[in-house]
Design a protein around this motif. Sequence first.
Motif, mmCIF file in Angstrom:
data_model
loop_
_atom_site.group_PDB
_atom_site.id
_atom_site.type_symbol
_atom_site.label_atom_id
_atom_site.label_comp_id
_atom_site.label_asym_id
_atom_site.label_seq_id
_atom_site.Cartn_x
_atom_site.Cartn_y
_atom_site.Cartn_z
ATOM 1 N N CYS A 263 13.090 -1.165 4.193
ATOM 2 C CA CYS A 263 11.678 -1.540 4.042
ATOM 3 C C CYS A 263 11.290 -1.453 2.570
ATOM 4 C CB CYS A 263 10.806 -0.600 4.882
ATOM 5 S SG CYS A 263 9.035 -0.850 4.681
ATOM 6 N N THR A 264 10.544 -2.440 2.103
ATOM 7 C CA THR A 264 10.068 -2.471 0.721
ATOM 8 C C THR A 264 8.580 -2.125 0.690
ATOM 9 O OG1 THR A 264 11.668 -4.183 0.107
ATOM 10 C CG2 THR A 264 9.762 -3.894 -1.340
ATOM 11 N N MET A 265 8.192 -1.252 -0.221
ATOM 12 C CA MET A 265 6.788 -0.895 -0.380
ATOM 13 C C MET A 265 6.281 -1.434 -1.717
ATOM 14 S SD MET A 265 6.485 2.970 1.143
ATOM 15 C CE MET A 265 4.720 2.754 1.398
ATOM 16 N N VAL A 266 5.175 -2.156 -1.674
ATOM 17 C CA VAL A 266 4.541 -2.688 -2.881
ATOM 18 C C VAL A 266 3.349 -1.794 -3.198
ATOM 19 C CG1 VAL A 266 3.381 -4.650 -3.928
ATOM 20 C CG2 VAL A 266 5.285 -5.025 -2.341
ATOM 21 N N VAL A 267 3.383 -1.129 -4.349
ATOM 22 C CA VAL A 267 2.386 -0.128 -4.700
ATOM 23 C C VAL A 267 1.669 -0.525 -5.990
ATOM 24 C CG1 VAL A 267 2.000 2.312 -5.168
ATOM 25 C CG2 VAL A 267 3.861 1.619 -3.642
ATOM 26 N N ARG A 268 0.362 -0.513 -5.967
ATOM 27 C CA ARG A 268 -0.409 -0.841 -7.164
ATOM 28 C C ARG A 268 -0.458 0.351 -8.125
ATOM 29 N NH1 ARG A 268 -6.502 -2.709 -6.342
ATOM 30 N NH2 ARG A 268 -5.422 -4.507 -5.459
ATOM 31 N N GLY B 212 0.821 -1.201 0.000
ATOM 32 C CA GLY B 212 0.000 0.000 0.000
ATOM 33 C C GLY B 212 0.858 1.256 0.000
ATOM 34 N N TYR B 213 0.194 2.392 -0.254
ATOM 35 C CA TYR B 213 0.948 3.631 -0.357
ATOM 36 C C TYR B 213 0.161 4.822 0.170
ATOM 37 C CZ TYR B 213 4.595 6.572 -2.433
ATOM 38 O OH TYR B 213 5.648 7.431 -2.635
ATOM 39 N N MET B 214 -0.753 4.554 1.104
ATOM 40 C CA MET B 214 -1.528 5.650 1.674
ATOM 41 C C MET B 214 -0.957 6.021 3.044
ATOM 42 S SD MET B 214 -3.472 6.362 -0.773
ATOM 43 C CE MET B 214 -4.683 7.490 -0.087
ATOM 44 N N LYS B 215 -1.749 6.681 3.870
ATOM 45 C CA LYS B 215 -1.242 7.287 5.096
ATOM 46 C C LYS B 215 -0.595 6.274 6.045
ATOM 47 C CE LYS B 215 -4.863 10.789 4.800
ATOM 48 N NZ LYS B 215 -6.070 11.352 5.443
ATOM 49 N N SER B 216 -1.318 5.204 6.351
ATOM 50 C CA SER B 216 -0.795 4.218 7.292
ATOM 51 C C SER B 216 0.442 3.537 6.737
ATOM 52 C CB SER B 216 -1.860 3.172 7.617
ATOM 53 O OG SER B 216 -2.966 3.759 8.252
ATOM 54 N N ALA B 217 0.433 3.240 5.437
ATOM 55 C CA ALA B 217 1.575 2.573 4.806
ATOM 56 C C ALA B 217 2.829 3.431 4.901
ATOM 57 C CB ALA B 217 1.258 2.256 3.347
ATOM 58 N N LEU B 218 2.689 4.714 4.628
ATOM 59 C CA LEU B 218 3.831 5.620 4.687
ATOM 60 C C LEU B 218 4.336 5.777 6.119
ATOM 61 C CD1 LEU B 218 2.606 8.331 2.162
ATOM 62 C CD2 LEU B 218 4.452 6.687 1.812
ATOM 63 N N ASP B 219 3.414 5.844 7.076
ATOM 64 C CA ASP B 219 3.809 5.967 8.482
ATOM 65 C C ASP B 219 4.602 4.744 8.933
ATOM 66 O OD1 ASP B 219 2.733 8.444 8.859
ATOM 67 O OD2 ASP B 219 0.840 7.734 9.704
ATOM 68 N N ILE B 220 4.125 3.558 8.557
ATOM 69 C CA ILE B 220 4.807 2.326 8.960
ATOM 70 C C ILE B 220 6.163 2.214 8.278
ATOM 71 C CG2 ILE B 220 4.710 -0.200 8.854
ATOM 72 C CD1 ILE B 220 1.695 0.009 9.208
ATOM 73 N N ALA B 221 6.227 2.556 6.995
ATOM 74 C CA ALA B 221 7.502 2.509 6.278
ATOM 75 C C ALA B 221 8.516 3.458 6.913
ATOM 76 C CB ALA B 221 7.291 2.853 4.812
ATOM 77 N N ALA B 222 8.059 4.651 7.300
ATOM 78 C CA ALA B 222 8.947 5.616 7.949
ATOM 79 C C ALA B 222 9.435 5.087 9.299
ATOM 80 C CB ALA B 222 8.224 6.952 8.133
ATOM 81 N N GLU B 223 8.547 4.405 10.016
ATOM 82 C CA GLU B 223 8.934 3.847 11.310
ATOM 83 C C GLU B 223 9.927 2.703 11.136
ATOM 84 O OE1 GLU B 223 6.157 2.063 14.696
ATOM 85 O OE2 GLU B 223 6.070 4.248 14.542
ATOM 86 N N CYS B 224 9.738 1.898 10.090
ATOM 87 C CA CYS B 224 10.690 0.821 9.796
ATOM 88 C C CYS B 224 12.069 1.400 9.482
ATOM 89 C CB CYS B 224 10.204 -0.017 8.622
ATOM 90 S SG CYS B 224 8.779 -1.064 8.985
ATOM 91 N N ALA B 225 12.097 2.485 8.699
ATOM 92 C CA ALA B 225 13.364 3.121 8.347
ATOM 93 C C ALA B 225 14.051 3.673 9.582
ATOM 94 C CB ALA B 225 13.118 4.227 7.328
ATOM 95 N N GLU B 226 13.275 4.197 10.511
ATOM 96 C CA GLU B 226 13.841 4.744 11.744
ATOM 97 C C GLU B 226 14.442 3.643 12.608
ATOM 98 O OE1 GLU B 226 12.298 6.924 15.859
ATOM 99 O OE2 GLU B 226 10.957 6.734 14.139
ATOM 100 N N VAL B 227 13.766 2.502 12.671
ATOM 101 C CA VAL B 227 14.216 1.407 13.539
ATOM 102 C C VAL B 227 15.378 0.634 12.928
ATOM 103 C CG1 VAL B 227 13.518 -0.786 14.589
ATOM 104 C CG2 VAL B 227 11.943 1.156 14.607
ATOM 105 N N ASN B 228 15.281 0.321 11.637
ATOM 106 C CA ASN B 228 16.262 -0.570 11.010
ATOM 107 C C ASN B 228 17.302 0.133 10.141
ATOM 108 O OD1 ASN B 228 15.138 -2.933 12.118
ATOM 109 N ND2 ASN B 228 13.597 -3.015 10.493
ATOM 110 N N GLY B 229 17.055 1.391 9.788
ATOM 111 C CA GLY B 229 18.002 2.108 8.954
ATOM 112 C C GLY B 229 18.214 1.425 7.609
#
Length: 296
Positions: free
Chosen positions: A240-245, A218-235
């Motif tokens: 983090c990989t995002m799959v976008v339709r 996904g690529y909406m609000k929650s998806a972006l928030d989670i991806a940003a949090e993954c980047a913060e935690v794991n660098g």
Amino acid sequence: MEKKRVVIVGAGVSGLTVCKHLLELGCQPTVFEADTMLGGVWARAMASTKLQTPRSMYQYSDFPWPESVTEEFPSHRQVAAYLDAYARHFGVLSCVRFGHRVVGMEYHGVGEQAMAAWEEWAGNGQAFSSGAGEWRLSVADDDGHVEKLVFTFTQTHKADFVVLCIGMFSGVPDIPTFPAGKGPEVFDGHVIHSMDYAKMGTSKAKEMIRGKRVTVVGYMKSALDIAAECAEVNGTAHPCTMVVRTKHWIVLDYSVWGINGKNFTLNRFSELLIHKPGEGLLLSILATLLTPLVTT
């Protein structure tokens, strides 16, 4: 005005203000909230969640933000506190029954054939009709399991009118249906919906993704928030990989030289703001000169 029995389903932003206005009209509102706290989607959100709308445009007309909140985009904790203050100020809190989920509702006293012939709301265009019928709601409580939200049927509640304030995100995850043998059951990893991720709490959620290869669908609000949090935690160690339709433009609401940035980004002119493969000298110069519109 004769007091009417009104049920409101949901104690989020809309449910609270509906209850407030019904109290002013002399009704007897009861708010059934399945969760254990006010706020709807604001009750359980990731730590990084903030308003996407400026504070001045996200408030009740009769209840401004407290002076202590100075951020243009308050955090979800500040929003939740604001909603709680609103409910307490207008006496709404005493109407809310937490841990009560409406699992069914039927209209009694008027036959289905008669209702099918109605061309107007309630047969006469009035909210409370003639009083010939009433709503009967099946309401389940949490049976003491507040944290796990395990519900057990307890009562049938009667009302003259029902207002549904459950919104688009009413606690039911939107999960696609997969063909047999191709769903989460054959995946060796952990599959979780963003709604459940938010309910886990910040520390537990971050610990779950720490050191893991995470894919966000996904690529909406929650998806972006989670991806940003993954980047913060794991660098960069575990990106983090995002799959976008469908491709999306992320449009920021900012002002450059007194001109709203959306005037540039919501048209074909936006293509001139970025460098592109195979661009000529002129396009390269333009993208360089217009860089402030992207980075400001």
